[in-house]
Scaffold this motif. Structure first.
Motif, PDB file in Angstrom:
ATOM      1  N   MET A 292       0.845  -1.206   0.000  1.00  0.00           N
ATOM      2  CA  MET A 292       0.000   0.000   0.000  1.00  0.00           C
ATOM      3  C   MET A 292       0.878   1.254   0.000  1.00  0.00           C
ATOM      4  SD  MET A 292      -2.764   1.150   2.826  1.00  0.00           S
ATOM      5  CE  MET A 292      -3.162  -0.569   3.019  1.00  0.00           C
ATOM      6  N   LEU A 293       0.548   2.156  -0.912  1.00  0.00           N
ATOM      7  CA  LEU A 293       1.323   3.390  -1.011  1.00  0.00           C
ATOM      8  C   LEU A 293       0.676   4.481  -0.161  1.00  0.00           C
ATOM      9  CD1 LEU A 293       3.666   4.853  -2.384  1.00  0.00           C
ATOM     10  CD2 LEU A 293       2.046   5.582  -4.145  1.00  0.00           C
ATOM     11  N   ILE A 294       1.443   5.008   0.761  1.00  0.00           N
ATOM     12  CA  ILE A 294       0.928   6.080   1.621  1.00  0.00           C
ATOM     13  C   ILE A 294       1.827   7.301   1.503  1.00  0.00           C
ATOM     14  CG2 ILE A 294       0.621   6.782   4.034  1.00  0.00           C
ATOM     15  CD1 ILE A 294      -0.427   4.008   4.600  1.00  0.00           C
ATOM     16  N   ARG A 295       1.191   8.417   1.188  1.00  0.00           N
ATOM     17  CA  ARG A 295       1.962   9.649   1.057  1.00  0.00           C
ATOM     18  C   ARG A 295       1.369  10.722   1.952  1.00  0.00           C
ATOM     19  NH1 ARG A 295       1.055  11.505  -4.283  1.00  0.00           N
ATOM     20  NH2 ARG A 295      -0.766  10.175  -4.073  1.00  0.00           N
ATOM     21  N   VAL A 296       2.227  11.517   2.582  1.00  0.00           N
ATOM     22  CA  VAL A 296       1.746  12.627   3.403  1.00  0.00           C
ATOM     23  C   VAL A 296       2.503  13.890   3.017  1.00  0.00           C
ATOM     24  CG1 VAL A 296       1.182  11.130   5.344  1.00  0.00           C
ATOM     25  CG2 VAL A 296       3.428  12.213   5.239  1.00  0.00           C
ATOM     26  N   ASP A 297       1.845  15.020   3.232  1.00  0.00           N
ATOM     27  CA  ASP A 297       2.482  16.304   2.976  1.00  0.00           C
ATOM     28  C   ASP A 297       2.787  16.970   4.310  1.00  0.00           C
ATOM     29  OD1 ASP A 297       3.268  18.806   2.315  1.00  0.00           O
ATOM     30  OD2 ASP A 297       1.366  19.436   1.437  1.00  0.00           O
ATOM     31  N   PRO A 298       4.045  16.951   4.730  1.00  0.00           N
ATOM     32  CA  PRO A 298       4.393  17.487   6.050  1.00  0.00           C
ATOM     33  C   PRO A 298       4.128  18.988   6.167  1.00  0.00           C
ATOM     34  CG  PRO A 298       6.387  17.052   4.779  1.00  0.00           C
ATOM     35  CD  PRO A 298       5.225  16.521   3.976  1.00  0.00           C
ATOM     36  N   ARG A 299       3.945  19.664   5.024  1.00  0.00           N
ATOM     37  CA  ARG A 299       3.734  21.115   5.076  1.00  0.00           C
ATOM     38  C   ARG A 299       2.262  21.482   5.153  1.00  0.00           C
ATOM     39  NH1 ARG A 299       6.872  22.570  -0.230  1.00  0.00           N
ATOM     40  NH2 ARG A 299       5.028  21.387  -0.832  1.00  0.00           N
TER      41      ARG A 299
ATOM     42  N   PRO B 188       1.748  -1.567   6.574  1.00  0.00           N
ATOM     43  CA  PRO B 188       3.178  -1.512   6.907  1.00  0.00           C
ATOM     44  C   PRO B 188       3.350  -1.438   8.417  1.00  0.00           C
ATOM     45  CG  PRO B 188       2.593   0.177   5.273  1.00  0.00           C
ATOM     46  CD  PRO B 188       1.320  -0.441   5.752  1.00  0.00           C
ATOM     47  N   SER B 189       4.458  -1.934   8.922  1.00  0.00           N
ATOM     48  CA  SER B 189       4.709  -1.827  10.356  1.00  0.00           C
ATOM     49  C   SER B 189       4.903  -0.362  10.729  1.00  0.00           C
ATOM     50  CB  SER B 189       5.968  -2.606  10.728  1.00  0.00           C
ATOM     51  OG  SER B 189       7.118  -1.880  10.374  1.00  0.00           O
ATOM     52  N   VAL B 190       4.640  -0.069  11.984  1.00  0.00           N
ATOM     53  CA  VAL B 190       4.762   1.311  12.452  1.00  0.00           C
ATOM     54  C   VAL B 190       6.135   1.877  12.115  1.00  0.00           C
ATOM     55  CG1 VAL B 190       4.935   2.739  14.517  1.00  0.00           C
ATOM     56  CG2 VAL B 190       3.049   1.121  14.283  1.00  0.00           C
ATOM     57  N   ARG B 191       7.162   1.091  12.441  1.00  0.00           N
ATOM     58  CA  ARG B 191       8.523   1.604  12.233  1.00  0.00           C
ATOM     59  C   ARG B 191       8.852   1.824  10.770  1.00  0.00           C
ATOM     60  NH1 ARG B 191      12.142  -2.003  16.475  1.00  0.00           N
ATOM     61  NH2 ARG B 191      10.979  -1.401  18.354  1.00  0.00           N
ATOM     62  N   SER B 192       8.476   0.838   9.921  1.00  0.00           N
ATOM     63  CA  SER B 192       8.855   0.976   8.512  1.00  0.00           C
ATOM     64  C   SER B 192       8.108   2.145   7.866  1.00  0.00           C
ATOM     65  CB  SER B 192       8.570  -0.326   7.748  1.00  0.00           C
ATOM     66  OG  SER B 192       7.179  -0.544   7.643  1.00  0.00           O
ATOM     67  N   LEU B 193       6.805   2.287   8.211  1.00  0.00           N
ATOM     68  CA  LEU B 193       6.060   3.400   7.619  1.00  0.00           C
ATOM     69  C   LEU B 193       6.606   4.735   8.113  1.00  0.00           C
ATOM     70  CD1 LEU B 193       3.862   4.516   5.888  1.00  0.00           C
ATOM     71  CD2 LEU B 193       2.225   4.162   7.737  1.00  0.00           C
ATOM     72  N   ALA B 194       6.922   4.786   9.408  1.00  0.00           N
ATOM     73  CA  ALA B 194       7.454   6.032   9.964  1.00  0.00           C
ATOM     74  C   ALA B 194       8.739   6.425   9.243  1.00  0.00           C
ATOM     75  CB  ALA B 194       7.712   5.877  11.458  1.00  0.00           C
ATOM     76  N   ARG B 195       9.588   5.419   8.996  1.00  0.00           N
ATOM     77  CA  ARG B 195      10.846   5.702   8.302  1.00  0.00           C
ATOM     78  C   ARG B 195      10.557   6.153   6.874  1.00  0.00           C
ATOM     79  NH1 ARG B 195      13.136   0.958   7.491  1.00  0.00           N
ATOM     80  NH2 ARG B 195      12.566   0.407   9.626  1.00  0.00           N
ATOM     81  N   GLU B 196       9.650   5.429   6.208  1.00  0.00           N
ATOM     82  CA  GLU B 196       9.354   5.703   4.796  1.00  0.00           C
ATOM     83  C   GLU B 196       8.836   7.116   4.554  1.00  0.00           C
ATOM     84  OE1 GLU B 196       6.687   2.777   3.231  1.00  0.00           O
ATOM     85  OE2 GLU B 196       6.224   4.008   1.462  1.00  0.00           O
ATOM     86  N   ILE B 197       7.910   7.566   5.402  1.00  0.00           N
ATOM     87  CA  ILE B 197       7.351   8.902   5.174  1.00  0.00           C
ATOM     88  C   ILE B 197       7.956   9.937   6.100  1.00  0.00           C
ATOM     89  CG2 ILE B 197       5.171   8.005   4.296  1.00  0.00           C
ATOM     90  CD1 ILE B 197       3.902   8.413   6.947  1.00  0.00           C
ATOM     91  N   ALA B 198       8.993   9.539   6.827  1.00  0.00           N
ATOM     92  CA  ALA B 198       9.774  10.475   7.637  1.00  0.00           C
ATOM     93  C   ALA B 198       8.936  11.229   8.673  1.00  0.00           C
ATOM     94  CB  ALA B 198      10.514  11.462   6.732  1.00  0.00           C
ATOM     95  N   VAL B 199       8.208  10.458   9.464  1.00  0.00           N
ATOM     96  CA  VAL B 199       7.465  11.095  10.552  1.00  0.00           C
ATOM     97  C   VAL B 199       7.763  10.350  11.852  1.00  0.00           C
ATOM     98  CG1 VAL B 199       5.599  11.724   8.977  1.00  0.00           C
ATOM     99  CG2 VAL B 199       5.409   9.644  10.347  1.00  0.00           C
ATOM    100  N   ASN B 200       7.328  10.934  12.936  1.00  0.00           N
ATOM    101  CA  ASN B 200       7.517  10.330  14.242  1.00  0.00           C
ATOM    102  C   ASN B 200       6.704   9.039  14.345  1.00  0.00           C
ATOM    103  OD1 ASN B 200       7.196   9.771  17.084  1.00  0.00           O
ATOM    104  ND2 ASN B 200       8.081  11.798  17.416  1.00  0.00           N
TER     105      ASN B 200
END
Lengths: 132, 132, 132, 132
Positions: free
Chosen positions: A1-8, A37-49
């Motif tokens: 699954m592709l998840i994208r977020v806009d940090p701005r 995705p696992s919490v850690r891998s998704l967090a790393r992938e989209i660069a969030v806490n």
DNA sequence: GTGGTCTAGACCACA
DNA sequence: GTGGTCTAGACCACG
């Protein structure tokens, strides 16, 4: 699954994640049993806490969209739909909101109907025509 | 103008006020030049702090829906609609959101279209049929 | 002297009056000794509360632009200009403000200079070329 | 970013903060993505109530200059400039105001042009010459 | 830690 | 009477 977020964006990040998952399910890109995705891998992938991802998954679980199983991960659950009478009320409230917002965007009823048709078509296309 | 809020709702009170006003304008119950209730009187009426009403009116002014005039009051302003290109994008984003939410309520495309028709009819009825 | 105000503007009405008078003097349409409309007649003409006109005239008197004489009326006074060193500071502060605002309108230095030229020309034209 | 306010000024404190931030952006001292001081830290630094800082940041967000992200902070956003037609009108109104005020400071057209040149130079110097 | 919302109450400016 | 600004302090939501 592709998840994208806009940090701005002004929209909270956890809400963006929630909506991305909801959208994937609605479009049929993810179905019951699929593993998120696992919490850690998704967090790393989209660069969030990681806490932000945890919060998103918690909200999804509260909404009945996923189940989190200790040590195994987070899975899309079988859809549980509210009873018809509740559904109707919620749907009408949702639409009243939508139509009011659309009105203040300056859209005509014709444009609103067209936009709905486009949005529905986008789902139908990817899903292959369920729930006609 | 009748404004009601639910203090127990998760939605912030000031946002509820904002939506009530937007709805009144969309339904044609309030038009350009109409005076909103004064900050103090509305605060008393719905039993919230005046600052909460001020915040709602500030948001409405930012959205271009009202103008606040010191010493005079808060008035519905002339509608200013965003240019067509922007409108289309925002409308599609709004509808994508709405359709996704409706899907998770378990609604079929048929039900969604029916709900939209009802919501539009509610506006048309009170407005007398503008923006066909 | 022609004075117009926009009751729907967010700018306080008394400030609009003050600016209209300042503009008339700057354009040379009113000069020292000229009588302003009486409080009552102006209030009637532009349909505002007489107190609002009084407040405007008070501000103009405080700024040294007019003198109010008991029973006679309100008259444009001889220009009193601040000493050069003060004037320079205030002028620079005014311009810093203006340029910052213009920047956030997206204007280029070229456009800003052109706008200034237009504004100066508008004064020069009506005044017949004083203070070159 | 250095922000200073004068609590004795007639200008509201929150407006002073707004202008300081606008000035920093215009001078190029702050660019898109930069983080503003946190509400609490700035409030402490300039000795005002946090709510006053919040109000300033709200106005900046309304003007499209910053985005506030819950839990993260307040950030300078990408500049969005109004369309050319609107810009021209607003710029002319701004300049008419400025020239009228400058006239009443006793400034000659020559002095006004010189003050504008100084103000523009101050921006150009720090920015390194963009928007020639 | 960050911002978001709400309350309570003061004093000022405008019509 | 109206809205505008500011203070003080509480509790919640987000990262």
């Amino acid at each position: 699954m592709l998840i994208r977020v806009d940090p701005r964006s002004a929209e909270p990040i956890f809400e963006q994640i929630v909506f991305q998952v909801k959208g994937a399910v609605a479009r049929g890109e993810a179905t019951a049993g699929d593993k998120l995705p696992s919490v850690r891998s998704l967090a790393r992938e989209i660069a969030v806490n990681p806490n932000t991802v945890v919060r998103a998954y918690e909200h999804l679980e509260r909404d009945g969209l996923v189940v989190r199983r200790q040590g195994a991960g987070c899975f899309i659950s079988e859809p549980v739909e509210p009873p018809a009478e509740v559904r109707g009320e919620q749907l009408d409230a949702l639409m009243e909101r939508t139509v009011t917002e659309a009105f203040h965007l300056g859209a005509s009823p014709r444009e609103i109907r067209a936009a709905l048709a486009r949005a529905l078509a986008a789902l139908e296309f990817t899903k292959g025509g369920k729930r006609k």
